[in-house]
Design a protein around this motif. Structure first.
Motif, PDB file in Angstrom:
ATOM      1  N   THR A  19       0.829  -1.200  -0.171  1.00 21.07           N
ATOM      2  CA  THR A  19      -0.199   0.004   0.366  1.00 21.07           C
ATOM      3  C   THR A  19       1.242   0.563  -0.157  1.00 21.07           C
ATOM      4  O   THR A  19       0.461   2.595  -0.455  1.00 21.07           O
ATOM      5  N   GLU A  20       1.762   1.312   1.062  1.00 22.06           N
ATOM      6  CA  GLU A  20       2.797   2.285   0.698  1.00 22.06           C
ATOM      7  C   GLU A  20       3.683   2.404  -0.592  1.00 22.06           C
ATOM      8  O   GLU A  20       4.069   3.526  -0.703  1.00 22.06           O
ATOM      9  N   LEU A  21       4.082   1.252  -1.140  1.00 26.62           N
ATOM     10  CA  LEU A  21       4.926   1.939  -2.193  1.00 26.62           C
ATOM     11  C   LEU A  21       3.205   2.402  -3.569  1.00 26.62           C
ATOM     12  O   LEU A  21       4.681   2.755  -4.457  1.00 26.62           O
ATOM     13  N   VAL A  22       2.742   1.649  -3.453  1.00 26.29           N
ATOM     14  CA  VAL A  22       1.779   2.460  -4.943  1.00 26.29           C
ATOM     15  C   VAL A  22       1.367   3.211  -4.181  1.00 26.29           C
ATOM     16  O   VAL A  22       1.563   4.608  -5.314  1.00 26.29           O
ATOM     17  N   THR A  23       0.734   3.914  -2.749  1.00 24.47           N
ATOM     18  CA  THR A  23       0.057   5.670  -2.565  1.00 24.47           C
ATOM     19  C   THR A  23       1.562   5.966  -2.737  1.00 24.47           C
ATOM     20  O   THR A  23       1.575   7.436  -3.537  1.00 24.47           O
ATOM     21  N   GLY A  24       2.314   5.714  -2.347  1.00 22.29           N
ATOM     22  CA  GLY A  24       3.897   7.517  -2.382  1.00 22.29           C
ATOM     23  C   GLY A  24       4.693   6.693  -3.951  1.00 22.29           C
ATOM     24  O   GLY A  24       4.339   8.190  -4.207  1.00 22.29           O
ATOM     25  N   GLY A  25       4.127   5.203  -3.957  1.00 23.99           N
ATOM     26  CA  GLY A  25       4.768   5.713  -6.191  1.00 23.99           C
ATOM     27  C   GLY A  25       3.544   6.888  -6.937  1.00 23.99           C
ATOM     28  O   GLY A  25       4.137   7.809  -7.434  1.00 23.99           O
ATOM     29  N   ILE A  26       2.028   6.509  -6.955  1.00 23.38           N
ATOM     30  CA  ILE A  26       1.462   7.662  -7.082  1.00 23.38           C
ATOM     31  C   ILE A  26       1.700   9.030  -7.467  1.00 23.38           C
ATOM     32  O   ILE A  26       1.800   9.912  -7.869  1.00 23.38           O
ATOM     33  N   ALA A  27       2.273   9.142  -5.913  1.00 21.79           N
ATOM     34  CA  ALA A  27       2.405  10.685  -5.305  1.00 21.79           C
ATOM     35  C   ALA A  27       3.400  11.035  -5.813  1.00 21.79           C
ATOM     36  O   ALA A  27       3.350  12.653  -5.726  1.00 21.79           O
ATOM     37  N   TRP A  28       4.243  10.540  -6.128  1.00 23.23           N
ATOM     38  CA  TRP A  28       5.517  10.896  -6.591  1.00 23.23           C
ATOM     39  C   TRP A  28       5.457  10.996  -8.225  1.00 23.23           C
ATOM     40  O   TRP A  28       5.914  12.298  -8.826  1.00 23.23           O
ATOM     41  N   THR A  29       4.607  10.466  -8.699  1.00 19.62           N
ATOM     42  CA  THR A  29       4.513  10.129  -9.806  1.00 19.62           C
ATOM     43  C   THR A  29       3.558  11.118 -10.498  1.00 19.62           C
ATOM     44  O   THR A  29       3.910  12.386 -11.223  1.00 19.62           O
ATOM     45  N   LEU A  30       2.533  12.119  -9.240  1.00 23.96           N
ATOM     46  CA  LEU A  30       1.899  13.090 -10.259  1.00 23.96           C
ATOM     47  C   LEU A  30       2.831  14.891  -8.984  1.00 23.96           C
ATOM     48  O   LEU A  30       2.540  15.545  -9.601  1.00 23.96           O
ATOM     49  N   GLY A  31       3.656  14.098  -8.436  1.00 22.94           N
ATOM     50  CA  GLY A  31       3.958  15.452  -7.811  1.00 22.94           C
ATOM     51  C   GLY A  31       4.792  16.163  -9.442  1.00 22.94           C
ATOM     52  O   GLY A  31       5.292  17.126  -9.900  1.00 22.94           O
ATOM     53  N   THR A  32       5.861  14.481  -9.554  1.00 22.17           N
ATOM     54  CA  THR A  32       7.017  15.157 -11.281  1.00 22.17           C
ATOM     55  C   THR A  32       5.304  15.221 -12.923  1.00 22.17           C
ATOM     56  O   THR A  32       6.885  15.908 -13.008  1.00 22.17           O
ATOM     57  N   LEU A  33       4.698  14.842 -12.794  1.00 20.09           N
ATOM     58  CA  LEU A  33       4.021  15.501 -13.458  1.00 20.09           C
ATOM     59  C   LEU A  33       3.490  17.457 -13.129  1.00 20.09           C
ATOM     60  O   LEU A  33       3.433  17.362 -14.318  1.00 20.09           O
ATOM     61  N   PHE A  34       3.077  17.108 -12.307  1.00 22.44           N
ATOM     62  CA  PHE A  34       2.690  18.643 -11.778  1.00 22.44           C
ATOM     63  C   PHE A  34       4.377  19.618 -12.413  1.00 22.44           C
ATOM     64  O   PHE A  34       4.029  20.707 -13.089  1.00 22.44           O
ATOM     65  N   ALA A  35       5.544  19.085 -12.225  1.00 23.11           N
ATOM     66  CA  ALA A  35       6.531  20.083 -11.971  1.00 23.11           C
ATOM     67  C   ALA A  35       6.869  19.810 -14.176  1.00 23.11           C
ATOM     68  O   ALA A  35       7.290  21.576 -14.484  1.00 23.11           O
TER      69      ALA A  35
END
Length: 267
Positions: A19-35
């Motif tokens: 769960t932490e791997l998936v949620t963290g990965g999604i959060a970081w992917t979205l943050g990277t897309l933002f940048a």
């Protein structure tokens, strides 16, 4: 990939928290897309002058649409990470850095030192998030050596070589990148020396402190030779397919080092 690799390294023995791997990965992917989207929307003029193939620069995506999508990604990154206060803090810091790199009033991308500082911070925050998000503290020295080397690779190599092919647009937009500020000859000398120093330093640190990292370190040093060679043998006024070779070599090397570490962790 950076987040996931360090996450898996940190939890290699105690077991992966999916769960932490998936949620963290999604959060970081979205943050990277933002940048990425913020940067693309702010770089339209430069990208078009440089002949960039990015969606916004080539007209496939309107800047206004990109900005709206960027803020949706930012909101999503925060919402997905709400289950962990440390990860929320790191996500917010990451989003701030992504914004400060491209947008007013910061415009850190306009100066070479600003670019380097932000890229170093983005790399460091990503690896820290992977480490903290795993909930484990295994392979600490190995993770520290790898994260340090790859953060330096991003900040001292990638942040500089990416400018070698973008001189025309950067100068027209008033950006004082390394090539514009130092001159192409001096910038290319830096782009020859820095990859070799980072690659050589990583291999030395791996042999002395974390021998398990020898293969990723050898790959990074081999990539450093490629980046240095292309930096010395290309020019900014050549066609884009050739002038981008130093940056492409940087990216391929970055992926290769991470995939090598991932293989070590999983096999």
């Amino acid at each position: 990939m950076r987040f996931s690799v360090i996450f898996l390294l940190a939890s290699a023995k105690s077991g992966i928290a999916p769960t932490e791997l998936v949620t963290g990965g999604i959060a970081w992917t979205l943050g990277t897309l933002f940048a990425y989207l913020i940067n693309g929307a702010m770089d339209v003029v430069e990208d078009r002058l440089n002949g960039s193939g990015r969606p916004i620069g080539r007209g496939a995506l309107e800047p206004g649409t990109a900005l709206r999508a960027a803020w949706l990604c930012a909101a999503g990154a925060v919402l997905v990470s709400l289950g962990s206060l440390p990860i929320v803090i790191l996500v917010l810091a990451y989003l701030f850095c992504g914004y400060a790199y491209s947008a007013a009033p910061f415009h850190m991308k306009r100066r070479s030192h600003g670019t380097i500082v932000v890229v170093l911070m983005l790399g460091g925050l990503t690896y820290a998030a992977g480490w903290i998000g795993s909930g484990s503290h295994e392979n600490g020295l190995m993770a520290a050596v790898f994260a340090t080397a790859m953060t330096l690779w991003m900040g001292l190599v990638g942040a500089v070589v990416k400018d070698l092919s973008d001189v025309r647009g950067d100068a027209a937009a008033g950006r004082r990148t390394s090539v514009v500020a130092w001159g192409e000859r001096r910038a290319r000398m830096v782009c020859v020396a820095t990859p070799l120093l980072v690659g050589g330093g990583f291999l030395l640190a791996a042999r002395l402190l974390a021998p398990q990292l020898t293969i990723p370190a050898v790959l990074l040093l081999a990539g450093a030779v490629a980046v240095a060679t292309f930096s010395a043998t290309t020019r900014s006024d050549e066609h884009r397919g050739r002038s981008r070779l130093p940056y492409q070599a940087f990216m391929v090397t970055q992926y290769a080092a991470h995939l090598a570490l991932l293989a070590i962790v999983l096999l």
